[in-house]
Scaffold this motif. Structure first.
Motif, PDB file in Angstrom:
ATOM      1  N   ASP A  27      33.511 -29.700  15.454  1.00 12.72           N
ATOM      2  CA  ASP A  27      33.521 -30.108  14.048  1.00 12.72           C
ATOM      3  C   ASP A  27      34.487 -31.265  13.799  1.00 12.72           C
ATOM      4  OD1 ASP A  27      31.728 -28.077  13.611  1.00 12.72           O
ATOM      5  OD2 ASP A  27      33.238 -26.640  12.935  1.00 12.72           O
ATOM      6  N   LEU A  28      35.515 -31.404  14.643  1.00 11.25           N
ATOM      7  CA  LEU A  28      36.476 -32.485  14.478  1.00 11.25           C
ATOM      8  C   LEU A  28      35.910 -33.826  14.934  1.00 11.25           C
ATOM      9  CD1 LEU A  28      39.438 -33.190  13.692  1.00 11.25           C
ATOM     10  CD2 LEU A  28      40.071 -32.687  16.067  1.00 11.25           C
ATOM     11  N   VAL A  29      34.836 -33.790  15.707  1.00 10.35           N
ATOM     12  CA  VAL A  29      34.279 -35.018  16.263  1.00 10.35           C
ATOM     13  C   VAL A  29      33.820 -35.964  15.162  1.00 10.35           C
ATOM     14  CG1 VAL A  29      32.434 -35.963  17.705  1.00 10.35           C
ATOM     15  CG2 VAL A  29      33.633 -33.883  18.409  1.00 10.35           C
ATOM     16  N   GLU A  30      33.296 -35.421  14.070  1.00  8.71           N
ATOM     17  CA  GLU A  30      32.870 -36.277  12.955  1.00  8.71           C
ATOM     18  C   GLU A  30      34.015 -37.143  12.450  1.00  8.71           C
ATOM     19  OE1 GLU A  30      29.803 -35.157   9.870  1.00  8.71           O
ATOM     20  OE2 GLU A  30      30.352 -33.160  10.604  1.00  8.71           O
ATOM     21  N   LYS A  31      35.206 -36.573  12.401  1.00 10.63           N
ATOM     22  CA  LYS A  31      36.375 -37.335  11.961  1.00 10.63           C
ATOM     23  C   LYS A  31      36.726 -38.421  12.967  1.00 10.63           C
ATOM     24  CE  LYS A  31      41.132 -36.732  10.319  1.00 10.63           C
ATOM     25  NZ  LYS A  31      42.203 -35.754  10.012  1.00 10.63           N
ATOM     26  N   LEU A  32      36.621 -38.101  14.255  1.00  9.99           N
ATOM     27  CA  LEU A  32      36.912 -39.098  15.282  1.00  9.99           C
ATOM     28  C   LEU A  32      35.908 -40.247  15.220  1.00  9.99           C
ATOM     29  CD1 LEU A  32      37.711 -36.802  18.381  1.00  9.99           C
ATOM     30  CD2 LEU A  32      39.181 -37.446  16.465  1.00  9.99           C
ATOM     31  N   VAL A  33      34.636 -39.893  15.057  1.00 10.78           N
ATOM     32  CA  VAL A  33      33.597 -40.920  14.956  1.00 10.78           C
ATOM     33  C   VAL A  33      33.808 -41.778  13.714  1.00 10.78           C
ATOM     34  CG1 VAL A  33      31.118 -41.298  14.621  1.00 10.78           C
ATOM     35  CG2 VAL A  33      31.913 -39.601  16.283  1.00 10.78           C
ATOM     36  N   GLY A  34      34.257 -41.162  12.620  1.00 11.98           N
ATOM     37  CA  GLY A  34      34.534 -41.921  11.398  1.00 11.98           C
ATOM     38  C   GLY A  34      35.628 -42.956  11.611  1.00 11.98           C
ATOM     39  N   HIS A  35      36.676 -42.597  12.342  1.00 13.50           N
ATOM     40  CA  HIS A  35      37.737 -43.573  12.641  1.00 13.50           C
ATOM     41  C   HIS A  35      37.199 -44.731  13.476  1.00 13.50           C
ATOM     42  CE1 HIS A  35      41.166 -41.705  10.795  1.00 13.50           C
ATOM     43  NE2 HIS A  35      41.029 -40.581  11.455  1.00 13.50           N
ATOM     44  N   TRP A  36      36.235 -44.439  14.350  1.00 13.12           N
ATOM     45  CA  TRP A  36      35.658 -45.508  15.173  1.00 13.12           C
ATOM     46  C   TRP A  36      34.728 -46.400  14.349  1.00 13.12           C
ATOM     47  CZ3 TRP A  36      30.482 -44.407  17.748  1.00 13.12           C
ATOM     48  CH2 TRP A  36      29.968 -45.575  18.335  1.00 13.12           C
ATOM     49  N   ILE A  37      33.752 -45.793  13.646  1.00 10.14           N
ATOM     50  CA  ILE A  37      32.738 -46.587  12.957  1.00 10.14           C
ATOM     51  C   ILE A  37      33.265 -47.161  11.642  1.00 10.14           C
ATOM     52  CG2 ILE A  37      30.495 -46.477  11.817  1.00 10.14           C
ATOM     53  CD1 ILE A  37      29.591 -44.483  13.898  1.00 10.14           C
ATOM     54  N   ASP A  38      33.894 -46.322  10.839  1.00 10.99           N
ATOM     55  CA  ASP A  38      34.312 -46.769   9.506  1.00 10.99           C
ATOM     56  C   ASP A  38      35.617 -47.565   9.522  1.00 10.99           C
ATOM     57  OD1 ASP A  38      32.112 -45.444   8.440  1.00 10.99           O
ATOM     58  OD2 ASP A  38      33.216 -43.564   8.191  1.00 10.99           O
ATOM     59  N   ASP A  39      36.561 -47.165  10.385  1.00 13.68           N
ATOM     60  CA  ASP A  39      37.880 -47.791  10.371  1.00 13.68           C
ATOM     61  C   ASP A  39      38.107 -48.795  11.495  1.00 13.68           C
ATOM     62  OD1 ASP A  39      38.381 -46.088   8.233  1.00 13.68           O
ATOM     63  OD2 ASP A  39      39.208 -44.511   9.529  1.00 13.68           O
ATOM     64  N   GLY A  40      37.206 -48.850  12.463  1.00 10.53           N
ATOM     65  CA  GLY A  40      37.293 -49.871  13.504  1.00 10.53           C
ATOM     66  C   GLY A  40      38.278 -49.591  14.623  1.00 10.53           C
ATOM     67  N   TYR A  41      38.638 -48.337  14.852  1.00  5.37           N
ATOM     68  CA  TYR A  41      39.552 -48.013  15.952  1.00  5.37           C
ATOM     69  C   TYR A  41      38.756 -47.893  17.260  1.00  5.37           C
ATOM     70  CZ  TYR A  41      43.366 -47.170  12.699  1.00  5.37           C
ATOM     71  OH  TYR A  41      44.350 -47.316  11.755  1.00  5.37           O
ATOM     72  N   ASP A  42      39.388 -48.333  18.355  1.00 11.58           N
ATOM     73  CA  ASP A  42      38.734 -48.278  19.663  1.00 11.58           C
ATOM     74  C   ASP A  42      39.073 -47.008  20.432  1.00 11.58           C
ATOM     75  OD1 ASP A  42      37.330 -50.975  20.117  1.00 11.58           O
ATOM     76  OD2 ASP A  42      39.290 -51.586  19.382  1.00 11.58           O
ATOM     77  N   VAL A  43      40.262 -46.477  20.231  1.00 11.24           N
ATOM     78  CA  VAL A  43      40.675 -45.246  20.901  1.00 11.24           C
ATOM     79  C   VAL A  43      41.153 -44.277  19.822  1.00 11.24           C
ATOM     80  CG1 VAL A  43      42.198 -44.164  22.592  1.00 11.24           C
ATOM     81  CG2 VAL A  43      41.337 -46.484  22.992  1.00 11.24           C
ATOM     82  N   VAL A  44      40.463 -43.161  19.695  1.00  8.21           N
ATOM     83  CA  VAL A  44      40.851 -42.127  18.734  1.00  8.21           C
ATOM     84  C   VAL A  44      41.208 -40.893  19.562  1.00  8.21           C
ATOM     85  CG1 VAL A  44      40.230 -40.862  16.661  1.00  8.21           C
ATOM     86  CG2 VAL A  44      39.158 -43.082  17.125  1.00  8.21           C
ATOM     87  N   TYR A  45      42.496 -40.624  19.679  1.00  5.65           N
ATOM     88  CA  TYR A  45      42.932 -39.517  20.521  1.00  5.65           C
ATOM     89  C   TYR A  45      43.495 -38.387  19.663  1.00  5.65           C
ATOM     90  CZ  TYR A  45      47.664 -41.407  19.873  1.00  5.65           C
ATOM     91  OH  TYR A  45      48.847 -41.858  19.332  1.00  5.65           O
ATOM     92  N   THR A  46      43.395 -37.189  20.189  1.00  5.23           N
ATOM     93  CA  THR A  46      43.896 -36.028  19.473  1.00  5.23           C
ATOM     94  C   THR A  46      45.164 -35.521  20.135  1.00  5.23           C
ATOM     95  OG1 THR A  46      42.616 -34.462  20.798  1.00  5.23           O
ATOM     96  CG2 THR A  46      41.555 -35.372  18.838  1.00  5.23           C
TER      97      THR A  46
END
Length: 348
Positions: free
Chosen positions: A123-142
């Motif tokens: 369920d957290l993956v949606e947030k990670l994908v949002g940081h990539w697509i919407d915010d333009g981050y290349d590496v989203v780490y937890t």
């Protein structure tokens, strides 16, 4: 001759991210009990990502030499909302090799790494994908939000590990960061270009740079089985990570040697001073024996540290493959749906 790699052509924006797609890499080792439930959650996740972003997904299950029925269960998983690849390694090569195998077989643009024990919440993956697509981050780490449920010695050991591996490093590895992370297409492309065989993914994913963001989360309790990472194995992985990614142990050994040499020199000066001023030589058999044992022990430690790095050099020079694939299968979601539609049409 160009000594760097140009990955600018793999840049993604909100407009072209959907065309790139997402590969979810899941290394597996004796995860038969919870694999089916995890796949259902990933299938639901793929449906939500397609609805929200138009993002096609695939999952790459890498069986790292499991001794239970993990591989048989993985072969039977349906490709409903996402493509399914099953990569079976010839033996247990370790998690780092399994991650690399998944990265090599990923066919979409962005790559997400997550564990197969269910502790990394889909369920957290949606947030990670949002940081990539919407915010333009290349590496989203937890990273773990806290370690309150762990013992003080373990917390101290973790803090000491990151302090040592980041000592003098230009690119720091975030403390408490795990392998649960998303890489954009250009970040994944950069990671594929790194040639070393002794890989430490946490360090390499930080070293490549690009825009990175941290997401804190609470790992879910393990639903099935027990962890295979015993304290001894965790210590071995820590040593592997240190010697594969950092020269801090060598620097520590050099500074310790310098400190001991300075102490011995000052102690020698004090003996000379006392002999010169009082005319008495200092009885020193006990101190001599203790000093020799101390210096001898430190020398053995330093030789061991140097030996670890020499072993890494030997491994790189041998240039053996990181892994061997014994079996590889793939199911396409669209092909399965078309096949089902064709069967229904024939029945009518």
């Amino acid at each position: 001759m160009m000594l760097g790699m140009d990955v600018s052509g793999l840049s993604t924006t909100a407009a072209n991210a959907a065309a790139q797609g997402l590969s979810v890499v899941v290394p597996l080792y004796n995860e038969a009990a919870g694999l089916a439930a995890l796949h259902v959650r990933l299938d639901d996740l793929a449906k939500r990502l397609r609805t929200r972003y138009g993002l096609p997904c695939e999952v790459v299950y890498v069986d790292d030499g499991s001794s239970d029925s993990t591989l048989d269960i993985a072969r039977g998983l349906a490709a409903d909302a996402l493509d399914v690849q099953v990569v079976s390694l010839s033996r247990n090569f370790g998690k780092e090799a399994a991650l690399m195998a998944g990265l090599d077989h990923a066919r979409r643009g962005a790559v997400l790494f997550m564990d197969g024990d269910g502790q990394h919440p889909p369920d957290l993956v949606e947030k990670l994908v949002g940081h990539w697509i919407d915010d333009g981050y290349d590496v989203v780490y937890t990273a773990k939000a806290h370690r309150d449920n762990e013992s003080f010695p373990r917390r101290l050991a973790v803090h000491g590990f990151y302090a040592l591996i980041n000592w003098g490093a230009r690119q720091k590895i975030p403390e408490d960061a795990g392998d649960f992370r998303l890489l954009s297409p250009r970040a994944a492309g950069a990671l594929r270009q790194l040639p070393e065989r002794n890989r430490f993914f946490k360090g390499l994913a930080s070293w490549i740079g690009f825009r990175q963001i941290r997401v804190d989360y609470e790992p879910a309790p393990r639903a099935h089985g027990v962890t295979t990472f015993s304290p001894g194995r965790l210590l071995g992985l820590s040593i592997e990570g240190l010697t594969s990614f950092s020269v801090a142990p060598l620097r520590f050994a050099s500074l310790l040697g310098l400190l001991l040499a300075t102490g011995a020199f000052l102690f020698g000066l004090s003996i000379l001073w006392e002999t010169w001023t009082t005319g008495k030589s200092v009885p020193g058999y006990p101190s001599l024996v203790v000093g020799l044992m101390t210096i001898g022990g430190v020398q053995l430690i330093m030789i061991g540290i140097v030996g670890e790095y020499i072993g890494k050099i030997l491994s790189e020079l041998k240039a053996r493959p990181i892994y061997f694939v014994a079996e590889h299968s793939e199911k396409r979601a669209g092909a399965q749906q078309d096949h089902s539609a064709a069967e229904r049409s024939a029945a009518e």
